[in-house]
Design a protein around this motif. Structure first.
Motif, mmCIF file in Angstrom:
data_model
loop_
_atom_site.group_PDB
_atom_site.id
_atom_site.type_symbol
_atom_site.label_atom_id
_atom_site.label_comp_id
_atom_site.label_asym_id
_atom_site.label_seq_id
_atom_site.Cartn_x
_atom_site.Cartn_y
_atom_site.Cartn_z
ATOM 1 N N ARG A 179 0.832 -1.217 0.000
ATOM 2 C CA ARG A 179 0.000 0.000 0.000
ATOM 3 C C ARG A 179 0.860 1.256 0.000
ATOM 4 N N ARG A 180 1.986 1.204 0.731
ATOM 5 C CA ARG A 180 2.880 2.374 0.748
ATOM 6 C C ARG A 180 3.398 2.705 -0.646
ATOM 7 N N VAL A 181 3.574 1.703 -1.484
ATOM 8 C CA VAL A 181 4.071 1.947 -2.839
ATOM 9 C C VAL A 181 2.934 1.939 -3.860
ATOM 10 N N GLN A 182 1.703 2.020 -3.353
ATOM 11 C CA GLN A 182 0.501 2.199 -4.170
ATOM 12 C C GLN A 182 0.218 1.025 -5.113
ATOM 13 N N VAL A 183 0.475 -0.186 -4.629
ATOM 14 C CA VAL A 183 0.132 -1.385 -5.389
ATOM 15 C C VAL A 183 -1.301 -1.752 -5.008
ATOM 16 N N PRO A 184 -2.194 -1.855 -5.999
ATOM 17 C CA PRO A 184 -3.580 -2.229 -5.690
ATOM 18 C C PRO A 184 -3.658 -3.646 -5.100
ATOM 19 N N ASP A 185 -4.596 -3.852 -4.175
ATOM 20 C CA ASP A 185 -4.783 -5.166 -3.565
ATOM 21 C C ASP A 185 -5.059 -6.240 -4.615
ATOM 22 N N SER A 186 -5.693 -5.856 -5.704
ATOM 23 C CA SER A 186 -6.032 -6.829 -6.750
ATOM 24 C C SER A 186 -4.788 -7.413 -7.422
ATOM 25 N N TRP A 187 -3.641 -6.762 -7.272
ATOM 26 C CA TRP A 187 -2.394 -7.253 -7.879
ATOM 27 C C TRP A 187 -1.704 -8.306 -7.026
ATOM 28 N N LEU A 188 -2.069 -8.404 -5.752
ATOM 29 C CA LEU A 188 -1.353 -9.286 -4.843
ATOM 30 C C LEU A 188 -1.302 -10.740 -5.320
ATOM 31 N N PRO A 189 -2.407 -11.339 -5.769
ATOM 32 C CA PRO A 189 -2.306 -12.726 -6.244
ATOM 33 C C PRO A 189 -1.368 -12.877 -7.445
ATOM 34 N N ARG A 190 -1.375 -11.914 -8.358
ATOM 35 C CA ARG A 190 -0.486 -11.981 -9.520
ATOM 36 C C ARG A 190 0.977 -11.853 -9.109
ATOM 37 N N LEU A 191 1.250 -10.940 -8.200
ATOM 38 C CA LEU A 191 2.625 -10.764 -7.733
ATOM 39 C C LEU A 191 3.102 -12.005 -6.984
ATOM 40 N N ALA A 210 16.110 -16.402 -13.113
ATOM 41 C CA ALA A 210 16.942 -15.416 -12.407
ATOM 42 C C ALA A 210 16.795 -14.032 -13.035
ATOM 43 N N THR A 211 16.669 -13.987 -14.360
ATOM 44 C CA THR A 211 16.446 -12.701 -15.041
ATOM 45 C C THR A 211 15.111 -12.107 -14.613
ATOM 46 N N GLY A 212 14.070 -12.927 -14.625
ATOM 47 C CA GLY A 212 12.741 -12.454 -14.228
ATOM 48 C C GLY A 212 12.694 -11.974 -12.793
ATOM 49 N N VAL A 213 13.320 -12.719 -11.889
ATOM 50 C CA VAL A 213 13.324 -12.332 -10.475
ATOM 51 C C VAL A 213 14.117 -11.037 -10.284
ATOM 52 N N THR A 214 15.230 -10.917 -10.995
ATOM 53 C CA THR A 214 16.010 -9.675 -10.913
ATOM 54 C C THR A 214 15.168 -8.490 -11.372
ATOM 55 N N LEU A 215 14.504 -8.642 -12.505
ATOM 56 C CA LEU A 215 13.661 -7.551 -13.016
ATOM 57 C C LEU A 215 12.496 -7.242 -12.077
ATOM 58 N N TYR A 216 11.921 -8.279 -11.486
ATOM 59 C CA TYR A 216 10.828 -8.088 -10.528
ATOM 60 C C TYR A 216 11.290 -7.177 -9.386
ATOM 61 N N PHE A 217 12.456 -7.496 -8.824
ATOM 62 C CA PHE A 217 12.919 -6.709 -7.677
ATOM 63 C C PHE A 217 13.489 -5.351 -8.067
ATOM 64 N N VAL A 218 14.001 -5.207 -9.274
ATOM 65 C CA VAL A 218 14.365 -3.869 -9.769
ATOM 66 C C VAL A 218 13.090 -3.022 -9.824
ATOM 67 N N GLY A 219 12.013 -3.622 -10.312
ATOM 68 C CA GLY A 219 10.725 -2.921 -10.335
ATOM 69 C C GLY A 219 10.251 -2.556 -8.942
ATOM 70 N N ALA A 220 10.471 -3.438 -7.984
ATOM 71 C CA ALA A 220 10.081 -3.156 -6.602
ATOM 72 C C ALA A 220 10.875 -1.974 -6.039
ATOM 73 N N VAL A 221 12.173 -1.951 -6.314
ATOM 74 C CA VAL A 221 13.010 -0.830 -5.852
ATOM 75 C C VAL A 221 12.512 0.473 -6.482
ATOM 76 N N ILE A 222 12.237 0.447 -7.778
ATOM 77 C CA ILE A 222 11.737 1.637 -8.466
ATOM 78 C C ILE A 222 10.405 2.089 -7.868
ATOM 79 N N ALA A 223 9.517 1.131 -7.581
ATOM 80 C CA ALA A 223 8.219 1.475 -6.985
ATOM 81 C C ALA A 223 8.408 2.155 -5.634
ATOM 82 N N HIS A 224 9.336 1.658 -4.828
ATOM 83 C CA HIS A 224 9.595 2.281 -3.524
ATOM 84 C C HIS A 224 10.143 3.696 -3.699
ATOM 85 N N LEU A 225 11.067 3.861 -4.628
ATOM 86 C CA LEU A 225 11.647 5.186 -4.844
ATOM 87 C C LEU A 225 10.609 6.170 -5.378
ATOM 88 N N ARG A 226 9.773 5.725 -6.319
ATOM 89 C CA ARG A 226 8.730 6.611 -6.867
ATOM 90 C C ARG A 226 7.754 7.062 -5.796
#
Length: 118
Positions: free
Chosen positions: A39-51, A76-92
């Motif tokens: 919620r702090r990074v504005q991820v909708p609850d509906s995304w939780l199952p997909r994530l 490993a590429t997908g997981v790296t990109l997933y967490f790069v996206g998470a870092v970006i979401a936190h920074l935004r």
């Protein structure tokens, strides 16, 4: 050297898979800390199952990557990109509690490098 890289990938990839499995489980269970972080990074609850599904798929791919190298590299590429996206979401969102996402980005990148070299 190739066998030592494979062993290193097995350890790093296996531990990362365990963390991803736990995180996916907690996400599906809507753990209070995970929901609050999302919620702090504005991820909708509906995304939780997909994530959670992406994390679970990453865990499965990392483990399967022990036998099928391209699958391990892809996971490993997908997981790296997933967490790069998470870092970006936190920074935004100007949420600087991003240490877990940053550490997992580095661990996933290490798994990628190790599986590529093994």
């Amino acid at each position: 050297m190739e066998i030592s890289m494979f062993i290193a990938y097995a350890v790093v990839g296996g531990l990362l898979a365990l963390v991803l499995t736990a995180s996916a489980t907690f996400t599906l269970q809507r753990n209070d800390q995970i929901v609050a972080s999302m919620r702090r990074v504005q991820v909708p609850d509906s995304w939780l199952p997909r994530l959670a599904g992406l994390k679970a798929a990453g865990a499965i791919g990392l483990v399967a990557g022990l036998w099928v190298t391209p699958l391990g590299v892809a996971a490993a590429t997908g997981v790296t990109l997933y967490f790069v996206g998470a870092v970006i979401a936190h920074l935004r969102a100007k949420d600087y509690e991003l240490a877990p996402a940053a550490v997992l980005t580095l661990v996933a990148a290490a798994a990628l490098a190790l599986r590529t070299l093994a």
